[in-house]
Write a protein that holds these residues in place. Structure first.
Motif, PDB file in Angstrom:
ATOM      1  N   LEU A 192       0.837  -1.200   0.000  1.00  0.00           N
ATOM      2  CA  LEU A 192       0.000   0.000   0.000  1.00  0.00           C
ATOM      3  C   LEU A 192       0.874   1.253   0.000  1.00  0.00           C
ATOM      4  O   LEU A 192       0.569   2.242  -0.663  1.00  0.00           O
ATOM      5  CB  LEU A 192      -0.932  -0.006   1.212  1.00  0.00           C
ATOM      6  CG  LEU A 192      -1.907   1.155   1.354  1.00  0.00           C
ATOM      7  CD1 LEU A 192      -2.838   1.252   0.151  1.00  0.00           C
ATOM      8  CD2 LEU A 192      -2.702   1.007   2.636  1.00  0.00           C
ATOM      9  N   ARG A 193       1.992   1.190   0.712  1.00  0.00           N
ATOM     10  CA  ARG A 193       2.908   2.332   0.794  1.00  0.00           C
ATOM     11  C   ARG A 193       3.514   2.647  -0.582  1.00  0.00           C
ATOM     12  O   ARG A 193       3.863   3.772  -0.876  1.00  0.00           O
ATOM     13  CB  ARG A 193       4.008   2.044   1.814  1.00  0.00           C
ATOM     14  CG  ARG A 193       4.817   3.259   2.177  1.00  0.00           C
ATOM     15  CD  ARG A 193       5.948   2.980   3.157  1.00  0.00           C
ATOM     16  NE  ARG A 193       5.911   1.699   3.786  1.00  0.00           N
ATOM     17  CZ  ARG A 193       5.734   1.491   5.094  1.00  0.00           C
ATOM     18  NH1 ARG A 193       5.592   2.502   5.889  1.00  0.00           N
ATOM     19  NH2 ARG A 193       5.727   0.279   5.595  1.00  0.00           N
ATOM     20  N   ARG A 194       3.621   1.658  -1.433  1.00  0.00           N
ATOM     21  CA  ARG A 194       4.140   1.901  -2.787  1.00  0.00           C
ATOM     22  C   ARG A 194       3.164   2.722  -3.618  1.00  0.00           C
ATOM     23  O   ARG A 194       3.554   3.446  -4.515  1.00  0.00           O
ATOM     24  CB  ARG A 194       4.430   0.582  -3.489  1.00  0.00           C
ATOM     25  CG  ARG A 194       5.603  -0.137  -2.881  1.00  0.00           C
ATOM     26  CD  ARG A 194       5.849  -1.449  -3.552  1.00  0.00           C
ATOM     27  NE  ARG A 194       6.822  -2.208  -2.776  1.00  0.00           N
ATOM     28  CZ  ARG A 194       7.394  -3.290  -3.201  1.00  0.00           C
ATOM     29  NH1 ARG A 194       7.104  -3.777  -4.392  1.00  0.00           N
ATOM     30  NH2 ARG A 194       8.255  -3.924  -2.445  1.00  0.00           N
ATOM     31  N   GLU A 195       1.863   2.598  -3.311  1.00  0.00           N
ATOM     32  CA  GLU A 195       0.837   3.363  -4.026  1.00  0.00           C
ATOM     33  C   GLU A 195       0.694   4.773  -3.450  1.00  0.00           C
ATOM     34  O   GLU A 195       0.359   5.702  -4.149  1.00  0.00           O
ATOM     35  CB  GLU A 195      -0.512   2.654  -3.923  1.00  0.00           C
ATOM     36  CG  GLU A 195      -0.563   1.316  -4.610  1.00  0.00           C
ATOM     37  CD  GLU A 195      -1.878   0.600  -4.335  1.00  0.00           C
ATOM     38  OE1 GLU A 195      -2.852   1.254  -3.899  1.00  0.00           O
ATOM     39  OE2 GLU A 195      -1.924  -0.623  -4.558  1.00  0.00           O
ATOM     40  N   ARG A 196       0.895   4.885  -2.145  1.00  0.00           N
ATOM     41  CA  ARG A 196       0.742   6.163  -1.455  1.00  0.00           C
ATOM     42  C   ARG A 196       2.060   6.511  -0.796  1.00  0.00           C
ATOM     43  O   ARG A 196       2.801   5.638  -0.376  1.00  0.00           O
ATOM     44  CB  ARG A 196      -0.340   6.052  -0.377  1.00  0.00           C
ATOM     45  CG  ARG A 196      -1.661   5.642  -0.932  1.00  0.00           C
ATOM     46  CD  ARG A 196      -2.636   5.459   0.172  1.00  0.00           C
ATOM     47  NE  ARG A 196      -3.904   4.994  -0.360  1.00  0.00           N
ATOM     48  CZ  ARG A 196      -4.995   4.887   0.341  1.00  0.00           C
ATOM     49  NH1 ARG A 196      -4.990   5.209   1.609  1.00  0.00           N
ATOM     50  NH2 ARG A 196      -6.098   4.464  -0.210  1.00  0.00           N
ATOM     51  N   GLU A 197       2.305   7.779  -0.659  1.00  0.00           N
ATOM     52  CA  GLU A 197       3.585   8.201  -0.086  1.00  0.00           C
ATOM     53  C   GLU A 197       3.722   7.792   1.376  1.00  0.00           C
ATOM     54  O   GLU A 197       4.742   7.270   1.798  1.00  0.00           O
ATOM     55  CB  GLU A 197       3.723   9.715  -0.213  1.00  0.00           C
ATOM     56  CG  GLU A 197       5.092  10.214   0.139  1.00  0.00           C
ATOM     57  CD  GLU A 197       5.237  11.685  -0.162  1.00  0.00           C
ATOM     58  OE1 GLU A 197       5.767  12.393   0.696  1.00  0.00           O
ATOM     59  OE2 GLU A 197       4.813  12.114  -1.246  1.00  0.00           O
ATOM     60  N   THR A 198       2.688   8.022   2.147  1.00  0.00           N
ATOM     61  CA  THR A 198       2.725   7.728   3.575  1.00  0.00           C
ATOM     62  C   THR A 198       1.529   6.879   3.955  1.00  0.00           C
ATOM     63  O   THR A 198       0.406   7.175   3.561  1.00  0.00           O
ATOM     64  CB  THR A 198       2.691   9.038   4.397  1.00  0.00           C
ATOM     65  OG1 THR A 198       3.752   9.872   3.964  1.00  0.00           O
ATOM     66  CG2 THR A 198       2.830   8.762   5.869  1.00  0.00           C
ATOM     67  N   VAL A 199       1.775   5.844   4.738  1.00  0.00           N
ATOM     68  CA  VAL A 199       0.695   5.002   5.247  1.00  0.00           C
ATOM     69  C   VAL A 199       0.873   4.910   6.758  1.00  0.00           C
ATOM     70  O   VAL A 199       1.885   4.403   7.243  1.00  0.00           O
ATOM     71  CB  VAL A 199       0.718   3.586   4.623  1.00  0.00           C
ATOM     72  CG1 VAL A 199      -0.365   2.717   5.242  1.00  0.00           C
ATOM     73  CG2 VAL A 199       0.542   3.667   3.122  1.00  0.00           C
ATOM     74  N   THR A 200      -0.100   5.429   7.491  1.00  0.00           N
ATOM     75  CA  THR A 200      -0.055   5.330   8.951  1.00  0.00           C
ATOM     76  C   THR A 200      -1.152   4.428   9.482  1.00  0.00           C
ATOM     77  O   THR A 200      -1.146   4.079  10.661  1.00  0.00           O
ATOM     78  CB  THR A 200      -0.207   6.713   9.608  1.00  0.00           C
ATOM     79  OG1 THR A 200      -1.452   7.290   9.193  1.00  0.00           O
ATOM     80  CG2 THR A 200       0.953   7.630   9.240  1.00  0.00           C
ATOM     81  N   ARG A 201      -2.100   4.052   8.610  1.00  0.00           N
ATOM     82  CA  ARG A 201      -3.200   3.180   9.041  1.00  0.00           C
ATOM     83  C   ARG A 201      -3.789   2.497   7.821  1.00  0.00           C
ATOM     84  O   ARG A 201      -3.665   2.982   6.702  1.00  0.00           O
ATOM     85  CB  ARG A 201      -4.268   3.975   9.786  1.00  0.00           C
ATOM     86  CG  ARG A 201      -4.921   5.038   8.930  1.00  0.00           C
ATOM     87  CD  ARG A 201      -5.793   5.949   9.776  1.00  0.00           C
ATOM     88  NE  ARG A 201      -6.464   6.945   8.977  1.00  0.00           N
ATOM     89  CZ  ARG A 201      -5.975   8.139   8.694  1.00  0.00           C
ATOM     90  NH1 ARG A 201      -4.803   8.483   9.151  1.00  0.00           N
ATOM     91  NH2 ARG A 201      -6.654   8.982   7.959  1.00  0.00           N
ATOM     92  N   ALA A 202      -4.449   1.366   8.082  1.00  0.00           N
ATOM     93  CA  ALA A 202      -5.111   0.644   6.996  1.00  0.00           C
ATOM     94  C   ALA A 202      -6.226  -0.218   7.576  1.00  0.00           C
ATOM     95  O   ALA A 202      -6.147  -0.662   8.722  1.00  0.00           O
ATOM     96  CB  ALA A 202      -4.107  -0.235   6.244  1.00  0.00           C
ATOM     97  N   ARG A 203      -7.250  -0.417   6.772  1.00  0.00           N
ATOM     98  CA  ARG A 203      -8.369  -1.271   7.156  1.00  0.00           C
ATOM     99  C   ARG A 203      -8.168  -2.629   6.502  1.00  0.00           C
ATOM    100  O   ARG A 203      -7.841  -2.723   5.322  1.00  0.00           O
ATOM    101  CB  ARG A 203      -9.686  -0.642   6.680  1.00  0.00           C
ATOM    102  CG  ARG A 203     -10.912  -1.410   7.085  1.00  0.00           C
ATOM    103  CD  ARG A 203     -12.162  -0.604   6.786  1.00  0.00           C
ATOM    104  NE  ARG A 203     -12.134   0.013   5.474  1.00  0.00           N
ATOM    105  CZ  ARG A 203     -12.794  -0.460   4.412  1.00  0.00           C
ATOM    106  NH1 ARG A 203     -13.525  -1.537   4.506  1.00  0.00           N
ATOM    107  NH2 ARG A 203     -12.728   0.171   3.262  1.00  0.00           N
ATOM    108  N   LEU A 204      -8.371  -3.689   7.276  1.00  0.00           N
ATOM    109  CA  LEU A 204      -8.221  -5.052   6.778  1.00  0.00           C
ATOM    110  C   LEU A 204      -9.492  -5.819   7.097  1.00  0.00           C
ATOM    111  O   LEU A 204      -9.811  -6.032   8.272  1.00  0.00           O
ATOM    112  CB  LEU A 204      -7.033  -5.748   7.460  1.00  0.00           C
ATOM    113  CG  LEU A 204      -5.673  -5.077   7.301  1.00  0.00           C
ATOM    114  CD1 LEU A 204      -4.692  -5.617   8.311  1.00  0.00           C
ATOM    115  CD2 LEU A 204      -5.162  -5.297   5.897  1.00  0.00           C
ATOM    116  N   GLY A 205     -10.212  -6.234   6.081  1.00  0.00           N
ATOM    117  CA  GLY A 205     -11.417  -7.006   6.304  1.00  0.00           C
ATOM    118  C   GLY A 205     -11.098  -8.393   6.830  1.00  0.00           C
ATOM    119  O   GLY A 205      -9.999  -8.919   6.630  1.00  0.00           O
ATOM    120  N   GLU A 206     -12.066  -9.001   7.501  1.00  0.00           N
ATOM    121  CA  GLU A 206     -11.862 -10.344   8.045  1.00  0.00           C
ATOM    122  C   GLU A 206     -11.513 -11.337   6.941  1.00  0.00           C
ATOM    123  O   GLU A 206     -10.615 -12.159   7.096  1.00  0.00           O
ATOM    124  CB  GLU A 206     -13.105 -10.809   8.805  1.00  0.00           C
ATOM    125  CG  GLU A 206     -12.929 -12.171   9.447  1.00  0.00           C
ATOM    126  CD  GLU A 206     -14.125 -12.601  10.273  1.00  0.00           C
ATOM    127  OE1 GLU A 206     -14.089 -13.743  10.770  1.00  0.00           O
ATOM    128  OE2 GLU A 206     -15.081 -11.830  10.427  1.00  0.00           O
TER     129      GLU A 206
END
Length: 181
Positions: A24-38
């Motif tokens: 995800l960080r490769r798509e966006r410059e900064t990643v501090t959070r992410a949602r992960l479905g079950e």
């Protein structure tokens, strides 16, 4: 699931989450959070279900890497610990009078009943600029002042003649009018 399929250890499961966040960080410059479905976690970890003891071990490994995994009800989330450390701190000292009454058994719990009502909580936290559990809501910014990625606030549509006091939101969900005592 076939018996010969490998199920990652908690450490390996944490590594897979970190790899997914890194993608995800490769798509966006900064990643501090992410949602992960079950379903994503089940698939990522090749598991038929998510056991609490397994999740706790994965959480421990992620903490070592600077991330926190949490259950958000209908989904899961990961967040960088350093992002959380920059949040405003809240201390129980703010509620000292309330806590004294709780210990004495004299607190009037009905005063807090509205806080559990999901709709009331969402209304209080609906904009990023409003303070949680504070006084009146701040109005959203006019369209010309909003950032490009900030959504416009939903507007409630007029109630139809047969709606009996219910309002229909822009998403088509009917809400009952709140009665005031």
């Amino acid at each position: 699931m076939p018996a010969n399929r490998h199920m990652p250890s908690p450490r390996q499961a944490a590594l897979l989450v970190l790899q997914l966040v890194d993608e995800l960080r490769r798509e966006r410059e900064t990643v501090t959070r992410a949602r992960l479905g079950e379903f994503t976690l089940l698939r990522l970890w090749n598991r038929p279900r998510l056991r609490e003891d397994f999740l706790a071990e994965v959480q421990d490994w992620l903490l070592l890497a600077g991330w926190a995994l949490f259950d958000a009800g209908s989904t899961y989330g990961v967040i960088r610990i350093d992002a959380v450390e920059n949040w405003a701190s809240v201390s129980s000292k703010r509620l000292q009078d309330t806590l004294d009454q709780v210990v004495e058994g004299t607190y009037e719990w009905h005063k807090l009943d509205g806080l559990i009502d999901r709709g009331a909580l969402e209304e209080r936290t609906s904009t990023s600029t409003s303070k949680v559990m504070s006084g009146p809501l701040k109005k959203s910014r006019p369209a010309h002042e909003r950032r490009a990625n900030e959504p416009a606030p939903a507007k409630a549509a007029s109630a139809s003649p047969g709606s009996k006091g219910r309002k229909v939101s822009a998403t088509g969900v009917r809400r009952a009018k709140k009665l005031t005592p």
